[in-house]
Enzyme design. Structure first.
Site, PDB file in Angstrom:
ATOM      1  N   CYS A  80       7.049 -21.353  54.777  1.00  0.00           N
ATOM      2  CA  CYS A  80       7.437 -22.596  53.933  1.00  0.00           C
ATOM      3  C   CYS A  80       6.586 -23.928  54.277  1.00  0.00           C
ATOM      4  CB  CYS A  80       8.665 -22.430  53.398  1.00  0.00           C
ATOM      5  SG  CYS A  80       9.032 -24.307  52.517  1.00  0.00           S
TER       6      CYS A  80
ATOM      7  N   LYS B 192      19.192 -16.920  48.394  1.00  0.00           N
ATOM      8  CA  LYS B 192      20.341 -17.891  48.235  1.00  0.00           C
ATOM      9  C   LYS B 192      21.646 -17.574  49.236  1.00  0.00           C
ATOM     10  CE  LYS B 192      18.033 -19.998  44.712  1.00  0.00           C
ATOM     11  NZ  LYS B 192      16.800 -20.582  45.716  1.00  0.00           N
TER      12      LYS B 192
ATOM     13  N   GLU C   1      14.868 -32.100  49.965  1.00  0.00           N
ATOM     14  CA  GLU C   1      13.683 -32.569  49.479  1.00  0.00           C
ATOM     15  C   GLU C   1      12.817 -32.976  50.707  1.00  0.00           C
ATOM     16  OE1 GLU C   1      11.922 -32.366  46.797  1.00  0.00           O
ATOM     17  OE2 GLU C   1      13.497 -31.258  45.708  1.00  0.00           O
ATOM     18  N   SER C   2      11.732 -32.252  51.079  1.00  0.00           N
ATOM     19  CA  SER C   2      11.135 -32.380  52.358  1.00  0.00           C
ATOM     20  C   SER C   2      10.504 -33.972  52.601  1.00  0.00           C
ATOM     21  CB  SER C   2      10.140 -31.579  52.588  1.00  0.00           C
ATOM     22  OG  SER C   2       9.156 -31.635  51.143  1.00  0.00           O
TER      23      SER C   2
HETATM   24  N1  LIG Z   1      10.344 -30.076  46.412  1.00  0.00           N
HETATM   25  C1  LIG Z   1      10.916 -29.074  47.461  1.00  0.00           C
HETATM   26  C2  LIG Z   1      10.422 -27.830  47.550  1.00  0.00           C
HETATM   27  C3  LIG Z   1      11.071 -27.020  48.362  1.00  0.00           C
HETATM   28  C4  LIG Z   1      10.462 -25.584  48.140  1.00  0.00           C
HETATM   29  O1  LIG Z   1       9.945 -25.275  47.085  1.00  0.00           O
HETATM   30  N2  LIG Z   1      11.153 -24.510  48.816  1.00  0.00           N
HETATM   31  C5  LIG Z   1      10.825 -23.299  48.497  1.00  0.00           C
HETATM   32  C6  LIG Z   1      10.518 -22.355  49.826  1.00  0.00           C
HETATM   33  S1  LIG Z   1       8.879 -22.835  50.065  1.00  0.00           S
HETATM   34  C7  LIG Z   1      12.178 -22.589  48.109  1.00  0.00           C
HETATM   35  O2  LIG Z   1      13.177 -23.148  48.849  1.00  0.00           O
HETATM   36  N3  LIG Z   1      12.345 -21.945  47.212  1.00  0.00           N
HETATM   37  C8  LIG Z   1      13.589 -21.243  46.685  1.00  0.00           C
HETATM   38  C9  LIG Z   1      13.664 -21.520  45.130  1.00  0.00           C
HETATM   39  O3  LIG Z   1      12.876 -22.387  44.568  1.00  0.00           O
HETATM   40  O4  LIG Z   1      14.810 -21.018  44.781  1.00  0.00           O
HETATM   41  C10 LIG Z   1      10.659 -30.069  48.885  1.00  0.00           C
HETATM   42  O5  LIG Z   1      10.060 -30.762  49.036  1.00  0.00           O
HETATM   43  O6  LIG Z   1      11.388 -29.527  49.805  1.00  0.00           O
END
Ligand SMILES: N[C@@H](CCC(=O)N[C@@H](CS)C(=O)NCC(=O)O)C(=O)O
Length: 259
Positions: A35, A62, A87-88
């Site tokens: 990720c 999850k 939120e990264s």
């Molecule tokens: N906007 C979030 C995006 C994080 C994201 O999309 N993570 C993905 C993995 S790369 C995730 O956890 N997806 C699980 C989901 O959407 O349920 C950030 O910047 O942290």
């Protein structure tokens, strides 16, 4: 470097974590190796030299412990003394503010600390990374129609040209590099690098490459220098992992979670 007056010297002893598994860690990071958003968070904590417990987590499964800290069930999720941050880009700023400097001294800041204009520039270009480059990355992967793919490739390259030109301008006054804001690795680099190192997926699925021309010379120099940093290498996926992971995105079976 010595601490400046009024600034406390920051040392590794501020965040002591013995490599003894019975010891409670004060920082836990939930992330996934593939990720890019998680890689942002790992680069942040690794750049600061912090000790933390890393929990490799499948966010699509999850698991309960992830949900307990982040109702969105997404990675990255940082837990600091029991309180969670997600939120990264928020995580990157949190790490910067919670641990000013790094284990070597007080000078490392992801957002320029003393110059308010440089700080504004860093925010402008971090937002650009998110709105144009990250969005462009996922839009191109998701596009199924060939003519749409061609248009999105041009759009992404135009955005990258704009970003590269801005980096060259910032680096030319005063002359320095190789990072976006000059000699200091910071939030703009952290925001974009995990995506730039995943461009092989765009090449594999969509035939997108960044030309090796003078116009993009600053980009290529940046990519090489930033990719070589130990904090980046510590969480670098292999090209195969990247290509395998994005297969479902290229078939439109998955997409990113917008902020
Ligand atoms: N906007 C979030 C995006 C994080 C994201 O999309 N993570 C993905 C993995 S790369 C995730 O956890 N997806 C699980 C989901 O959407 O349920 C950030 O910047 O942290």
């Amino acid at each position: 470097m010595a601490a400046q007056k009024g600034e406390r010297q920051h040392t590794a002893a501020d965040h002591p974590v013995a490599p003894d598994s019975s010891e409670q860690y004060e920082i836990v990071l939930y992330g996934a190796q593939t990720c890019p958003f998680s890689q942002r968070a790992r680069i942040a904590v690794d750049s600061k030299g912090l000790k933390y417990e890393y929990r490799e987590t499948d966010p699509y499964a999850k698991p309960e412990d992830l949900l307990a800290h982040n109702p969105r069930g997404a990675v990255p999720t940082l837990v600091h003394n029991g309180k969670s941050v997600y939120e990264s880009l928020v995580v990157v700023e949190y790490v910067d503010e919670a641990w000013p400097g790094d284990v070597h001294g007080p000078t490392l800041h992801f957002l320029p600390k003393r110059d308010v204009h440089l700080r504004a520039l860093a925010r402008i270009w971090t937002t650009f990374v998110q709105d144009k480059l990250v969005r462009g990355f996922f839009d191109l992967l998701a596009a199924q129609d060939e003519s749409e793919q061609e248009a999105l490739k041009t759009k992404l390259l135009d955005s990258l040209r704009e970003w590269t030109k801005a980096a060259a301008e910032i680096q030319s006054s005063p002359a320095s590099g190789p990072f976006f804001m000059g000699e200091h690795f910071g939030i703009v680099d952290i925001a974009f690098l995990p995506f730039a190192v995943r461009f092989p997926a765009l090449e594999h699925y969509r035939g997108f490459t960044v030309p090796d021309t003078d116009e993009f010379a600053v980009y290529h120099t940046w990519l090489k220098a930033a990719s070589a940093l130990p904090s980046v290498q510590s969480a670098m996926p292999s090209e195969k992992e990247v290509i395998d992971f994005y297969s479902k995105y290229a078939k439109r079976d998955a997409t990113w979670r917008e902020p």
